[in-house]
Design an enzyme around this catalytic site. Sequence first.
Site, PDB file in Angstrom:
ATOM      1  N   ARG A 110       0.856  -1.215   0.049  1.00 27.78           N
ATOM      2  CA  ARG A 110      -0.020   0.164  -0.059  1.00 27.78           C
ATOM      3  C   ARG A 110       0.962   1.257   0.047  1.00 27.78           C
ATOM      4  O   ARG A 110       2.079   1.490   0.813  1.00 27.78           O
ATOM      5  CB  ARG A 110      -0.952  -0.042   1.099  1.00 27.78           C
ATOM      6  CG  ARG A 110      -1.433   1.229   1.543  1.00 27.78           C
ATOM      7  CD  ARG A 110      -2.507   1.300   2.468  1.00 27.78           C
ATOM      8  NE  ARG A 110      -2.979   2.570   3.234  1.00 27.78           N
ATOM      9  CZ  ARG A 110      -3.257   3.512   2.797  1.00 27.78           C
ATOM     10  NH1 ARG A 110      -3.777   3.572   1.387  1.00 27.78           N
ATOM     11  NH2 ARG A 110      -3.673   4.796   3.358  1.00 27.78           N
ATOM     12  N   ARG A 127       2.917  16.987  -2.012  1.00 24.87           N
ATOM     13  CA  ARG A 127       2.426  15.658  -1.803  1.00 24.87           C
ATOM     14  C   ARG A 127       2.972  14.970  -3.131  1.00 24.87           C
ATOM     15  O   ARG A 127       3.213  13.577  -2.724  1.00 24.87           O
ATOM     16  CB  ARG A 127       0.796  15.575  -1.788  1.00 24.87           C
ATOM     17  CG  ARG A 127       0.157  15.766  -0.543  1.00 24.87           C
ATOM     18  CD  ARG A 127      -1.296  15.458  -0.417  1.00 24.87           C
ATOM     19  NE  ARG A 127      -2.247  16.199  -1.116  1.00 24.87           N
ATOM     20  CZ  ARG A 127      -2.410  17.210  -0.871  1.00 24.87           C
ATOM     21  NH1 ARG A 127      -2.278  17.939   0.364  1.00 24.87           N
ATOM     22  NH2 ARG A 127      -3.125  18.133  -1.532  1.00 24.87           N
TER      23      ARG A 127
END
Length: 238
Positions: free
Chosen positions: A87, A220
């Site tokens: 993940r 980000r």
Amino acid sequence: MSTHIGAAEGEVSPVVLMPGDPLRARWIAETFLDDARCYTEVRGMLGFTGTWRGRRVSVQGSGMGQPSLAIYAHELFTSYDVETVVRVGSCGALTEKLAIRDVVIASGACTDSAMNRITFEGLDYAPVADFGLLRGAVDAAEHLLSSGTAAHVGLLFSGDSFYASRPELTRRMAEYGVLAIEMEASALYTLAAKHGRRALAICTVSDHVVTGEETTAAEREQTFGEMVEIALTAALGD
Ligand code: HPA
């Protein structure tokens, strides 16, 4: 073909990166993979297979929260024989030991979800990462993270509510050493254990629950990119 993933047999690699956001899955495929091809668009939860440094890898969106991730992880493990899922997500820092944009490599994950409690009839199961992937990610982070960004190994809290109604409980988790909050790792680790597969969750700190700081979209993207390289290196070797 499975219920929620529209791939034919053989179209998904045994190694899968799993962002929550399907558009991140597309961004990873376009940015890091060669010859990437979309194998599913069911419910807009995009999945791609391509190659990274000549090795086949897939990227599959999971959606937000453990029930959504569990659907995709279950189908990857049972219908497509996937061996490794990493993940790649974001998290909110629960302690000032973490700075915004730092990376958490999750050795384990606590949860307030009932999914495990139902499976284990009230007993508390301790979902943990695959140690080989964890070690690979820690090694890769040393080389790949830009200076000023630190990697931390420790616990995530996989919460069911993004807008938590009892913030004092997340504060207590932090007092007991939990580093950050997200919404998926616990179910991923539990399902990987159930099916005898390997899993790891790596999350960049996108917001700080203590200080209220948030990352910009550009920040980000940069840290997310470094995390993807860490994940690819841990899952496939360099
Ligand atoms: N809470 C839950 N999930 C998250 C957060 C958060 O603050 N930030 C990123 N994912």
